[in-house]
Design an enzyme around this catalytic site. Structure first.
Site, PDB file in Angstrom:
ATOM      1  N   CYS A 146       0.973  -1.094  -0.174  1.00 36.81           N
ATOM      2  CA  CYS A 146       0.118   0.418   0.183  1.00 36.81           C
ATOM      3  C   CYS A 146       0.763   1.141   0.158  1.00 36.81           C
ATOM      4  O   CYS A 146       2.456   0.959   0.433  1.00 36.81           O
ATOM      5  CB  CYS A 146      -0.413   0.163   0.945  1.00 36.81           C
ATOM      6  SG  CYS A 146      -1.414  -1.710   1.130  1.00 36.81           S
TER       7      CYS A 146
ATOM      8  N   ARG B 271       1.710   1.233  -5.733  1.00 36.19           N
ATOM      9  CA  ARG B 271       1.679  -0.063  -5.225  1.00 36.19           C
ATOM     10  C   ARG B 271       0.688   0.105  -4.693  1.00 36.19           C
ATOM     11  O   ARG B 271      -0.288  -1.467  -3.722  1.00 36.19           O
ATOM     12  CB  ARG B 271       2.163   1.092  -3.547  1.00 36.19           C
ATOM     13  CG  ARG B 271       3.386   2.063  -3.167  1.00 36.19           C
ATOM     14  CD  ARG B 271       3.659   2.097  -2.351  1.00 36.19           C
ATOM     15  NE  ARG B 271       4.420   1.479  -1.500  1.00 36.19           N
ATOM     16  CZ  ARG B 271       6.015   1.055  -0.663  1.00 36.19           C
ATOM     17  NH1 ARG B 271       6.312   1.345  -1.439  1.00 36.19           N
ATOM     18  NH2 ARG B 271       6.046   0.198   0.490  1.00 36.19           N
TER      19      ARG B 271
ATOM     20  N   TRP C 216      -4.222  -2.133  -1.745  1.00 39.26           N
ATOM     21  CA  TRP C 216      -3.447  -3.538  -2.101  1.00 39.26           C
ATOM     22  C   TRP C 216      -3.895  -4.416  -1.499  1.00 39.26           C
ATOM     23  O   TRP C 216      -3.550  -4.472  -0.946  1.00 39.26           O
ATOM     24  CB  TRP C 216      -2.388  -3.296  -2.561  1.00 39.26           C
ATOM     25  CG  TRP C 216      -1.866  -4.807  -3.437  1.00 39.26           C
ATOM     26  CD1 TRP C 216      -2.293  -4.898  -5.327  1.00 39.26           C
ATOM     27  CD2 TRP C 216      -1.761  -6.049  -2.839  1.00 39.26           C
ATOM     28  NE1 TRP C 216      -1.791  -6.125  -4.810  1.00 39.26           N
ATOM     29  CE2 TRP C 216      -2.090  -7.518  -3.962  1.00 39.26           C
ATOM     30  CE3 TRP C 216      -0.754  -6.554  -1.654  1.00 39.26           C
ATOM     31  CZ2 TRP C 216      -1.155  -8.071  -4.320  1.00 39.26           C
ATOM     32  CZ3 TRP C 216      -1.087  -8.145  -1.551  1.00 39.26           C
ATOM     33  CH2 TRP C 216      -1.053  -8.758  -2.297  1.00 39.26           C
TER      34      TRP C 216
ATOM     35  N   ASN D  34       0.242  -0.083   6.268  1.00 46.30           N
ATOM     36  CA  ASN D  34       0.841  -1.788   5.170  1.00 46.30           C
ATOM     37  C   ASN D  34       1.007  -2.720   5.929  1.00 46.30           C
ATOM     38  O   ASN D  34       1.916  -2.907   7.159  1.00 46.30           O
ATOM     39  CB  ASN D  34       2.042  -0.558   4.172  1.00 46.30           C
ATOM     40  CG  ASN D  34       2.786  -2.031   3.313  1.00 46.30           C
ATOM     41  OD1 ASN D  34       1.593  -2.392   2.925  1.00 46.30           O
ATOM     42  ND2 ASN D  34       3.690  -0.995   3.138  1.00 46.30           N
ATOM     43  N   GLY D  35       0.938  -3.745   5.091  1.00 46.71           N
ATOM     44  CA  GLY D  35       1.624  -5.477   6.164  1.00 46.71           C
ATOM     45  C   GLY D  35       0.098  -6.158   6.580  1.00 46.71           C
ATOM     46  O   GLY D  35      -0.719  -5.612   6.260  1.00 46.71           O
TER      47      GLY D  35
ATOM     48  N   GLU E 235      11.171 -13.452 -18.964  1.00 47.93           N
ATOM     49  CA  GLU E 235      11.261 -12.298 -19.010  1.00 47.93           C
ATOM     50  C   GLU E 235      10.156 -11.555 -20.132  1.00 47.93           C
ATOM     51  O   GLU E 235       8.860 -11.041 -19.726  1.00 47.93           O
ATOM     52  CB  GLU E 235      12.658 -11.367 -19.379  1.00 47.93           C
ATOM     53  CG  GLU E 235      11.973  -9.572 -18.734  1.00 47.93           C
ATOM     54  CD  GLU E 235      11.344  -9.530 -17.373  1.00 47.93           C
ATOM     55  OE1 GLU E 235      11.401  -9.979 -16.907  1.00 47.93           O
ATOM     56  OE2 GLU E 235      10.899  -8.735 -17.209  1.00 47.93           O
TER      57      GLU E 235
ATOM     58  N   LYS F 147       6.329 -10.304 -19.456  1.00 47.09           N
ATOM     59  CA  LYS F 147       5.810  -9.158 -19.659  1.00 47.09           C
ATOM     60  C   LYS F 147       4.168  -9.168 -20.412  1.00 47.09           C
ATOM     61  O   LYS F 147       3.648  -8.297 -19.893  1.00 47.09           O
ATOM     62  CB  LYS F 147       6.826  -8.501 -20.261  1.00 47.09           C
ATOM     63  CG  LYS F 147       7.772  -7.954 -19.840  1.00 47.09           C
ATOM     64  CD  LYS F 147       7.666  -6.880 -18.978  1.00 47.09           C
ATOM     65  CE  LYS F 147       7.822  -7.198 -17.502  1.00 47.09           C
ATOM     66  NZ  LYS F 147       8.807  -7.572 -16.916  1.00 47.09           N
TER      67      LYS F 147
ATOM     68  N   GLU G 207       1.174 -10.144 -17.649  1.00 49.41           N
ATOM     69  CA  GLU G 207       1.301  -9.527 -16.364  1.00 49.41           C
ATOM     70  C   GLU G 207       0.468  -8.203 -17.137  1.00 49.41           C
ATOM     71  O   GLU G 207      -0.663  -7.568 -16.097  1.00 49.41           O
ATOM     72  CB  GLU G 207       2.200  -8.753 -15.407  1.00 49.41           C
ATOM     73  CG  GLU G 207       3.315  -8.535 -15.873  1.00 49.41           C
ATOM     74  CD  GLU G 207       4.422  -8.242 -15.642  1.00 49.41           C
ATOM     75  OE1 GLU G 207       3.815  -7.309 -14.239  1.00 49.41           O
ATOM     76  OE2 GLU G 207       5.513  -7.451 -15.858  1.00 49.41           O
TER      77      GLU G 207
ATOM     78  N   HIS H 228      10.446 -32.107 -24.796  1.00 47.64           N
ATOM     79  CA  HIS H 228      10.534 -33.274 -24.129  1.00 47.64           C
ATOM     80  C   HIS H 228       8.598 -33.143 -23.663  1.00 47.64           C
ATOM     81  O   HIS H 228       7.980 -33.240 -22.526  1.00 47.64           O
ATOM     82  CB  HIS H 228      11.054 -33.082 -23.163  1.00 47.64           C
ATOM     83  CG  HIS H 228      12.225 -32.946 -23.814  1.00 47.64           C
ATOM     84  ND1 HIS H 228      13.233 -34.866 -23.900  1.00 47.64           N
ATOM     85  CD2 HIS H 228      13.272 -32.726 -23.747  1.00 47.64           C
ATOM     86  CE1 HIS H 228      14.067 -34.794 -24.074  1.00 47.64           C
ATOM     87  NE2 HIS H 228      14.376 -33.480 -24.106  1.00 47.64           N
TER      88      HIS H 228
ATOM     89  N   LYS I 241       2.964  -2.366  -7.225  1.00 44.79           N
ATOM     90  CA  LYS I 241       4.761  -2.004  -7.721  1.00 44.79           C
ATOM     91  C   LYS I 241       5.945  -3.425  -6.392  1.00 44.79           C
ATOM     92  O   LYS I 241       6.339  -4.065  -6.532  1.00 44.79           O
ATOM     93  CB  LYS I 241       5.376  -0.873  -7.488  1.00 44.79           C
ATOM     94  CG  LYS I 241       6.339  -0.969  -8.735  1.00 44.79           C
ATOM     95  CD  LYS I 241       6.409  -0.945  -9.373  1.00 44.79           C
ATOM     96  CE  LYS I 241       8.158  -0.728 -10.554  1.00 44.79           C
ATOM     97  NZ  LYS I 241       7.956  -1.975 -11.346  1.00 44.79           N
TER      98      LYS I 241
HETATM   99  C1  F6R Z   1       7.229  -7.432 -12.977  1.00 39.92           C
HETATM  100  C2  F6R Z   1       8.108  -7.000 -11.106  1.00 39.92           C
HETATM  101  C3  F6R Z   1       7.644  -8.063 -10.806  1.00 39.92           C
HETATM  102  C4  F6R Z   1       9.367  -7.351  -9.885  1.00 39.92           C
HETATM  103  C5  F6R Z   1       9.253  -8.795  -8.663  1.00 39.92           C
HETATM  104  C6  F6R Z   1      10.080  -8.205  -7.846  1.00 39.92           C
HETATM  105  O1  F6R Z   1       7.260  -6.256 -14.112  1.00 39.92           O
HETATM  106  O2  F6R Z   1       7.728  -5.625 -11.640  1.00 39.92           O
HETATM  107  O3  F6R Z   1       7.877  -9.789 -11.093  1.00 39.92           O
HETATM  108  O4  F6R Z   1      10.357  -7.920 -10.566  1.00 39.92           O
HETATM  109  O5  F6R Z   1       7.823  -8.401  -7.743  1.00 39.92           O
HETATM  110  O6  F6R Z   1      10.537  -6.743  -7.367  1.00 39.92           O
HETATM  111  P1  F6R Z   1      11.695  -5.835  -7.118  1.00 39.92           P
HETATM  112  O7  F6R Z   1      12.945  -5.577  -7.939  1.00 39.92           O
HETATM  113  O8  F6R Z   1      11.276  -4.528  -5.947  1.00 39.92           O
HETATM  114  O9  F6R Z   1      12.074  -6.445  -5.880  1.00 39.92           O
END
Ligand code: F6R
Length: 613
Positions: A2, A27, A74, A100-101, A486, A490, A493, A509, A608
């Protein structure tokens, strides 16, 4: 997860809080709210949905006064709704909280409080905090002492901020465990509290970070920090150098698109001051690496989550290839449970954009407990991961706002390449010619990045053709295998299309059964040591009727002749190729999601910083 903002001073708190929350919306964006002390009263506005809903509400029903606290949520406990939105008031209406938590013992506390006659108005764990504080104040304690007692009663990792109409000159806050940061911004006759620096950068650059189990009492003229057990703390004041402008979208439609394009600058800054092209040497002073330490290292664990973990997988290739040190990549949420073999000659290297990811911090703690050397590659200045490391490399990317990580993926690739060279150099395992060549290649990166980004219109065209696909396989080999993971992450998500990254050699396989004309196959086929193998992979996919989209090196006629679509990259030294091959995949995912009209910067269910385990 949050976002929290607080203000105490002579100005009206609400515009400052809403401005700060805007910068923290990444967030969490399930609901939002703000509370201010207006004269002798606390007034609250909350709404479900994004911050813009709250802004509308406040414009129809304005709020005046200070101090104030705000929150963007969140959801963990309790569905996203108005009644579960923060801030939460106590039954007297005299105390209010944002949080937050997770209060892990909330059920027990809730039962106790209910039996004492307290009425709960939400399904959240948060509400227990305000009722506890209110209960202690009713028993005669000051806000500070009531808060302290409350902080000691709640279990779990938590950030809490409280204000009271009975003591309208202050905000009390605490950080307990790894529930995300608390940064206190120091102004003139006013002070600020936030979960992250961008929220307060418009107002001040002087900040204090709260450590775990510390609390702060913040008035307009003072900040007092203690441990929640009453121990003395002498806070360090940091001056933040990046400015709020870089946290604006500018000419771009979305932050993600802006951040994709910012990578040229971010990668240039990543090299600046660290690469001595004349001497052919790398300098990473913040890592505090000495030749003795470098020679002692027997194993490196890279630990991270999501995109950062995929960056770590590329790092494994680089460090093993260049420095010849065994590297294992362990997803941070698994690290503690895998009983890793760690001793004082082991490095635990955490990679994290936010530096606040709870699982990553827990993995670092586990490494510390077992006696490892703790390093980190982190973007957020002053974050917990950076602070608890023995040595760190700071990503020079500036704030990353888009929830899907882009520039915080490519920067650590360069950081790990530099780290590998430095380790090899200090261990005496790299001859001068090789070292000079590897270092010289770094000079090419900004130009290569710029050239691949210039091809965005071609990628956008392919994205338009693919916008209705139901799924996609991403295949790669060797150093580009993590780029397949990756690229798939992308796409899924932000576009909500199922995508799977796979090591190309494993297709036969099992997963090859998925390929038919409905299943596009994205093949990473740059000029690297696995190029031939990827060509045969493309042939196998074509033979089964699959549509192939390839990432290939300019001039590669072989790939051009076989693939249905090609996203071209310039010729790149193979060890640096993942930095360049990922660009078309970022742009492809972005344009597919944007064409589908989706909220690219705030995809559903995501946040995030993941500060819960
Ligand atoms: C995907 C993404 C997440 C973060 C993951 C780790 O685009 O952003 O998979 O990479 O949550 O976050 P950090 O780097 O902040 O530890």
């Amino acid at each position: 997860m949050c976002g929290i903002v607080g203000y105490v001073g002579a100005r009206d708190a609400t515009p400052i809080i809403l401005g700060g929350l805007k910068r923290l919306e990444y967030r969490g964006y399930d609901s939002a709210g703000v509370a201010v002390v207006n004269g002798n009263q606390i007034e609250v506005r909350r709404d479900a949905g994004k911050l813009s809903q709250l802004v509308d509400l406040v414009s129809k029903s304005p709020l005046k006064g200070a101090p104030g606290i705000g929150h963007t949520r969140w959801a963990t406990h309790g569905a996203p709704s108005v009644k579960n939105a923060h801030p939460h008031l106590g039954n007297s209406g005299r105390v209010v909280v944002v949080h937050n938590g997770i209060v892990e013992n909330f059920l027990e506390l809730r039962e106790e409080l209910t039996s004492e006659g307290v009425t709960f108005n939400s399904d959240t764990d948060t509400e227990t905090i305000v009722h506890l504080a209110e209960h202690h104040m009713a028993g005669g304690l000051s806000l500070e002492e009531a808060a302290r007692r409350t902080f000691n009663q709640i279990d779990g990792a938590n950030v809490v901020v409280l204000i009271s109409a009975d003591e309208p000159d202050k905000i009390v806050t605490a950080r307990i465990g790894n529930a995300g940061g608390v940064v206190i911004g120091l102004g003139e006759g006013e002070n600020f509290i936030a979960s992250d620096i961008p929220a307060i950068l418009d107002h001040t650059r002087k900040v204090i970070f709260l450590e775990s189990r510390q609390m702060a009492v913040v008035t307009k003229d003072s900040v007092r920090i203690e441990t929640i057990d009453g121990g003395e703390v002498k806070p360090e004041i940091h001056t933040i150098s990046y400015d709020a402008v870089s946290a604006e979208k500018g000419e771009y439609r979305h932050f993600m698109q802006k951040e994709i394009h910012e990578q040229v600058r971010a990668l240039t800054d990543t090299l600046a001051g660290r690469v001595d092209f004349q001497e052919g040497r790398i300098r990473l002073p913040e890592l505090k690496l000495t030749p003795e330490l470098a020679k002692r290292i027997q194993r490196i664990y890279i630990t991270a989550c999501g995109t950062a973990a995929y960056a770590g997988m590329v790092g494994k290739y680089l460090i093993e290839k260049i420095a010849r040190i065994p590297v294992e990549v362990v997803i941070a949420s698994e690290f503690r449970y895998s009983d890793p073999i760690v001793d004082e000659n082991t490095v635990v290297l955490a990679i994290s954009q936010s530096g606040e990811t709870a699982d990553t911090l827990a993995a670092m703690e586990e490494g510390r407990r077992k006696g490892a050397i703790i390093w980190s590659i982190v973007n957020a200045v002053g974050s917990q991961a950076m602070r608890v490391s023995d040595g760190s490399i700071s990503m020079q990317t500036g704030p990353e706002i888009g929830v899907a990580s882009t520039k915080a993926f490519t920067a650590p690739l360069v950081d790990q390449y530099m780290l590998a060279i430095l380790l090899a150099d200090m261990r005496g395992t790299l001859d001068e010619t090789n070292r000079r060549e590897l270092v010289a290649d770094l000079r090419l990166i900004p130009d290569l990045a710029g050239r691949v980004l210039d091809r965005e219109p071609e990628v956008e065209k392919i994205a338009h053709e693919l916008k209705d696909i139901k799924g996609c396989l991403y295949l790669g080999r060797g150093i580009n295998m993590p780029i397949a993971y990756e690229g798939a992450l992308k796409l899924k998500e932000i576009s909500y299309i199922h995508a799977e990254g796979y090591p190309a050699g494993e297709m036969k396989h099992g997963p090859i059964a998925l390929i038919d004309e409905e299943m596009p196959v994205l093949c990473l086929a740059p000029q690297d040591p696995w190029h031939e193998k990827m060509i045969s992979q493309i042939q196998q996919a074509k033979a089964r009727g699959g549509m192939v989209i390839a990432v290939a090196t300019e001039g590669d006629e072989l790939v051009a002749g076989m693939a249905d679509h090609v996203m071209w990259i310039p010729k790149t030294p193979w060890m640096l190729s993942p930095i360049i091959t990922v660009f078309p995949l970022q742009m492809l995912a972005y344009h597919i999601a944007a064409t589908r009209g989706l909220d690219v910067d705030q995809p559903r269910n995501l946040a995030k910083s993941v500060t819960v385990e």
